[in-house]
Write a protein that holds these residues in place. Sequence first.
Motif, mmCIF file in Angstrom:
data_model
loop_
_atom_site.group_PDB
_atom_site.id
_atom_site.type_symbol
_atom_site.label_atom_id
_atom_site.label_comp_id
_atom_site.label_asym_id
_atom_site.label_seq_id
_atom_site.Cartn_x
_atom_site.Cartn_y
_atom_site.Cartn_z
ATOM 1 N N UNK A 138 0.828 -1.212 0.000
ATOM 2 C CA UNK A 138 0.000 0.000 0.000
ATOM 3 C C UNK A 138 0.858 1.257 0.000
ATOM 4 N N UNK A 139 0.189 2.386 -0.095
ATOM 5 C CA UNK A 139 0.857 3.681 -0.025
ATOM 6 C C UNK A 139 1.606 3.840 1.300
ATOM 7 N N UNK A 140 1.068 3.279 2.382
ATOM 8 C CA UNK A 140 1.730 3.381 3.685
ATOM 9 C C UNK A 140 3.082 2.681 3.665
ATOM 10 N N UNK A 141 3.155 1.517 3.040
ATOM 11 C CA UNK A 141 4.437 0.815 2.950
ATOM 12 C C UNK A 141 5.418 1.622 2.107
ATOM 13 N N UNK A 142 4.954 2.223 1.017
ATOM 14 C CA UNK A 142 5.830 3.043 0.179
ATOM 15 C C UNK A 142 6.318 4.274 0.939
ATOM 16 N N UNK A 143 5.439 4.870 1.735
ATOM 17 C CA UNK A 143 5.814 6.035 2.544
ATOM 18 C C UNK A 143 6.946 5.686 3.513
ATOM 19 N N UNK A 144 6.799 4.577 4.220
ATOM 20 C CA UNK A 144 7.839 4.172 5.166
ATOM 21 C C UNK A 144 9.138 3.823 4.442
ATOM 22 N N UNK A 145 9.025 3.129 3.318
ATOM 23 C CA UNK A 145 10.227 2.742 2.571
ATOM 24 C C UNK A 145 11.004 3.967 2.108
ATOM 25 N N UNK A 146 10.299 5.031 1.724
ATOM 26 C CA UNK A 146 10.961 6.258 1.294
ATOM 27 C C UNK A 146 11.724 6.912 2.437
ATOM 28 N N UNK A 147 11.364 6.574 3.656
ATOM 29 C CA UNK A 147 12.072 7.092 4.835
ATOM 30 C C UNK A 147 13.092 6.086 5.367
ATOM 31 N N UNK A 148 13.374 5.056 4.559
ATOM 32 C CA UNK A 148 14.384 4.064 4.939
ATOM 33 C C UNK A 148 13.885 2.959 5.818
ATOM 34 N N UNK A 149 12.573 2.902 6.044
ATOM 35 C CA UNK A 149 11.994 1.928 6.978
ATOM 36 C C UNK A 149 11.358 0.803 6.176
ATOM 37 N N UNK A 150 11.918 -0.380 6.237
ATOM 38 C CA UNK A 150 11.408 -1.534 5.509
ATOM 39 C C UNK A 150 11.234 -2.715 6.460
ATOM 40 N N UNK A 151 10.540 -3.747 5.982
ATOM 41 C CA UNK A 151 10.379 -4.966 6.775
ATOM 42 C C UNK A 151 9.243 -4.928 7.757
ATOM 43 N N UNK A 244 10.522 7.496 14.126
ATOM 44 C CA UNK A 244 11.743 7.520 14.932
ATOM 45 C C UNK A 244 12.032 6.145 15.521
ATOM 46 N N UNK A 245 11.013 5.520 16.119
ATOM 47 C CA UNK A 245 11.237 4.244 16.789
ATOM 48 C C UNK A 245 11.375 3.098 15.793
ATOM 49 N N UNK A 246 10.656 3.158 14.677
ATOM 50 C CA UNK A 246 10.854 2.143 13.645
ATOM 51 C C UNK A 246 12.271 2.225 13.088
ATOM 52 N N UNK A 247 12.816 3.427 12.969
ATOM 53 C CA UNK A 247 14.183 3.600 12.478
ATOM 54 C C UNK A 247 15.190 3.037 13.469
ATOM 55 N N UNK A 248 14.986 3.311 14.748
ATOM 56 C CA UNK A 248 15.860 2.744 15.763
ATOM 57 C C UNK A 248 15.774 1.225 15.734
ATOM 58 N N UNK A 249 14.580 0.711 15.438
ATOM 59 C CA UNK A 249 14.392 -0.731 15.348
ATOM 60 C C UNK A 249 15.112 -1.358 14.171
ATOM 61 N N UNK A 315 16.576 13.313 14.784
ATOM 62 C CA UNK A 315 16.017 12.134 15.428
ATOM 63 C C UNK A 315 16.587 10.913 14.709
ATOM 64 N N UNK A 316 16.166 9.724 15.115
ATOM 65 C CA UNK A 316 16.788 8.522 14.556
ATOM 66 C C UNK A 316 16.326 8.217 13.135
ATOM 67 N N UNK A 317 15.205 8.797 12.696
ATOM 68 C CA UNK A 317 14.873 8.644 11.283
ATOM 69 C C UNK A 317 15.794 9.497 10.421
ATOM 70 N N UNK A 318 16.156 10.693 10.926
ATOM 71 C CA UNK A 318 17.163 11.492 10.228
ATOM 72 C C UNK A 318 18.476 10.726 10.138
ATOM 73 N N UNK A 319 18.862 10.076 11.242
ATOM 74 C CA UNK A 319 20.104 9.293 11.247
ATOM 75 C C UNK A 319 20.042 8.151 10.237
ATOM 76 N N UNK A 320 18.909 7.450 10.188
ATOM 77 C CA UNK A 320 18.781 6.311 9.291
ATOM 78 C C UNK A 320 18.919 6.747 7.843
ATOM 79 N N UNK A 321 18.419 7.949 7.519
ATOM 80 C CA UNK A 321 18.478 8.416 6.134
ATOM 81 C C UNK A 321 19.825 9.053 5.790
#
Length: 350
Positions: A138-151, A244-249, A315-321
């Motif tokens: 879905x669009x939600x999965x694409x949104x997260x993937x664009x922020x480096x968050x997968x799985x 933030x927390x998904x990125x730390x994960x 934040x940790x999403x900034x770090x992940x990207x």
Amino acid sequence: MLMSNAAAGIAQHLGREAEAVCRHYLSNGRKQGNYWIVGDVYNARGRSLYVRLTGPSSGKGASGKWTDAATGEHGDLLDLIAANLKLSSLSDTLDEARRFLSHPKPDPPSRATLQKAPTGSPEAARRLWAMGQSIAGTLAEHYLAARGITGHSRDAALRFHPSCYYWREGQPTGATPETWPALLAKVTDNAGMLTGVHRTWLDPDTATKAPLDPNRKAMGNLLGHAVRFGPSGDVMAVGEGVETMLSLGIALPTLPMAAALSGAHLAAFNPPDHLRRLYIAVDADPTGCEAASTLQERVAPQGIETIPLYPAHGDFNDDLRCLSVGELRVRLQSQLAPIDVPALLDSITS
């Protein structure tokens, strides 16, 4: 109330037929003693999810109750059927359960029995969550993937709604709300009960946040609660944002995470009773630092050790990207308690 009573009765009937339900919807599993063992609610092969085949009709240890040890997800056989078939509403789930049980579909209730849940209430949050669907594809999965968050396509705390209502600030009462796609995140208490839902509205053209102000809102009872990722343990991390927390994960996949959703709610977070050590993901702004400090002071009398985790950027999403996952793990290693490093980092192949 009528729908609630119907659901409870059908769930109990499914529980009495628990083994037949499992053989039909979880055919890749097998019976082991008083349990049906399978990989997950989607019928993957494995041993993570177990369904109780015997027990009372309701309450603790009831037949049909299930738990996924890998995700912490749990529920009754109605929940299992909804997840297995990716059904988006309680009505659809009850129809499928009746079909399985060969029950006739009941007459629709009169309009007088259908009551609107109070806006922003926990009941409204539960109804919205029931209308959500898996974020996979879905669009939600694409949104997260664009922020480096997968799985996280099967994460029990996340769902997608293709047309979620949005009321603009100051919109006249009775006006028709807009609808936008939204990422839904389930807010729960320490017992795993849903108390609220957080919504992030998305732009279908760009897979980024929708051009709304604000483009995030929460509903329900939030104080002390959080969006939770991973099974509860005696060590966990908590921070503000879901991303933030998904990125730390991503960097620390074996560490249970919780997103309190704001600085004020981070300061008021209620840790589980069994918690031994709490890592606090600190957003690099005055509000984030103050919230982390307040939370540390609050939980200290409970005997919980608190350790702040500081990002290199906002934040940790900034770090992940901005960093590689390996670089992020190196930064985190120096901040972790040495006793946690083997379980959180040494077993990971970068």
